[in-house]
Design a protein around this motif. Sequence first.
Motif, PDB file in Angstrom:
ATOM      1  N   HIS A   1     -46.218   9.573 -13.189  1.00  0.00           N
ATOM      2  CA  HIS A   1     -45.662   9.906 -11.873  1.00  0.00           C
ATOM      3  C   HIS A   1     -44.508   8.971 -11.534  1.00  0.00           C
ATOM      4  O   HIS A   1     -44.473   7.835 -11.994  1.00  0.00           O
ATOM      5  CB  HIS A   1     -46.751   9.826 -10.798  1.00  0.00           C
TER       6      HIS A   1
ATOM      7  N   GLN B   1     -51.864  16.765 -10.299  1.00  0.00           N
ATOM      8  CA  GLN B   1     -51.695  16.232  -8.933  1.00  0.00           C
ATOM      9  C   GLN B   1     -52.683  15.106  -8.660  1.00  0.00           C
ATOM     10  O   GLN B   1     -52.370  14.159  -7.942  1.00  0.00           O
ATOM     11  CB  GLN B   1     -51.890  17.328  -7.869  1.00  0.00           C
TER      12      GLN B   1
ATOM     13  N   PRO C   1     -49.326  13.417  -5.159  1.00  0.00           N
ATOM     14  CA  PRO C   1     -50.221  12.953  -6.218  1.00  0.00           C
ATOM     15  C   PRO C   1     -51.209  11.920  -5.663  1.00  0.00           C
ATOM     16  O   PRO C   1     -50.855  11.161  -4.753  1.00  0.00           O
ATOM     17  CB  PRO C   1     -49.281  12.280  -7.224  1.00  0.00           C
TER      18      PRO C   1
END
Length: 504
Positions: free
Chosen positions: A299, A368, A333
């Motif tokens: 991420h 996610q 996330p």
Amino acid sequence: MGSCAVDGDTGSGHIVMLPFMAHGHLIPFLSLARTFRKYHPNLSISIAATPLNVRYLGSTMSFSESREICLKELHYCSSDHGLPPDTENTENLSLDLIGVLFGSSSSLADPLAQLLSEISAADGRKPVCIISDVIFGWSVEVARGFGIKCFSFCTGGAYGTLAYVSLWLNLPHRKTDSDKFAVPGFPEQCRFHRSQLHRFIRAANRTDHWSMFFYVQLSLSLTSDGWLCNSVEEFEPLGLKLLRNYLKLPVWPVGPLLPSSMLGHKSQSSSISRVIAAERAGKKPGLSAEKCTEWLNSHVPDSVLYISFGSQNTISASQMKAVAVGIEASGKPFIWVVRPPLGFDMKGEFRSEWLPEGFERRVMESNQGLLVRTWAPQLEILSHKSTRAFLSHCGWNSVIESLSQGVPIIGWPMVAEQAYNSKMMVEEMGVCMELARGVEDEIEADHVKRVVEIAMENVGTGEDMKRKAVEIGEKIGAAMRNDGEERGSTLKALDEFVTTILSS
Ligand code: UDP
């Protein structure tokens, strides 16, 4: 447990430390012991605790550390106090049983007195002082009886601890019908709200066992020789000023009691993780630090929400569903430490039926979300560059771990002084937005989504909270600075404290 190499021959002194039986207390006590050994290596340190807590502490220490910090067992048998066998820690206990554990703690007074005699005989002189948990007020009497000083260590911050102490000692909410009220020790305009009180303190009237325990133990700690506080002078100027005024005792802020590897720059590699994990091993995470780091690496920086309610709290099943729906709808996330909801065995397996249907599969497939069962490598997560905000119960360790990394907080205080930590972070620091209070609050998924979005936005409130958290993180790091002339405020406070104990 008797083979560590304490240096009673260096002419310095021996400190006996006495933590309360909870991870949130054992961890900062051990960190304080490490800090003493690092900056004042001539001091000998023993940590005295019940057998299972000694075993836990031992499992978190390296071989060389275990030769420098002595662990001493104090006799304790939980079933003598009506607790289940082998229950020596608040972890996974119901609140009622935690109350019993609190009440049983003064049974450690005799074993402590015996330990002090043994140490004196071995060292050829008495320990210089006891540093005991602030809720172990009984240890002040043990120290007096033995002719040594006793200092109280509050593992919390100054503001939150003062609120907690003053509320239990004065019960100001019992003297008014209003929801808002002043608390002795705080400025008149700094009102507290009834919803910030745990139901035990709301109902307290001096005859219930919670208020009797706290009234007696905290009153005794007010007669100790001074307080140490897991805080930083520049981080909590107001809280420390108020606490000193109220106690009329010296207060030394000796925080942040964090592994030194947490006080550098944020990391995107896993090398820092191994250092931190090695320092805090002893609790097996539901997912390894390496796996969490790998997920965080996937991420972008400042994008992930970390969700955890500390070592002993959980939320209700309906709250859990609302968090899940809200967070999924936000699209942010997240890493979420999940435990069985209230009313279920906290030690049991986590069941997917407690979450919306298909939730875990969907968030995993879309990358996610990451659900971590029971225990996460929190320090590694908070010190990772991708972590943007922390939905937290505002336990003090979590607060300083988060803010030291410049990570702002979405507050959901539950028990103890957590609501006052949250109040300070909202009103004094601007680094926190509250989502809910307590386990009885009904929350809606839409509300979760809205608060998460605001707190994680890079404009307005979210941007403001982030900037202030980064500024505070820098102040926290500076307190431990040790380069030549530039000695941070915490190291100065430690020096002062050591001078005080050795000169008396
Ligand atoms: N902790 C952790 N992983 C978890 C939950 C908690 O490492 O999944 C650690 C956390 O880093 C902190 C401590 O446990 O050091 C919790 O202390 P805190 O004061 O925040 O809350 P408490 O558990 O005492 O309510």
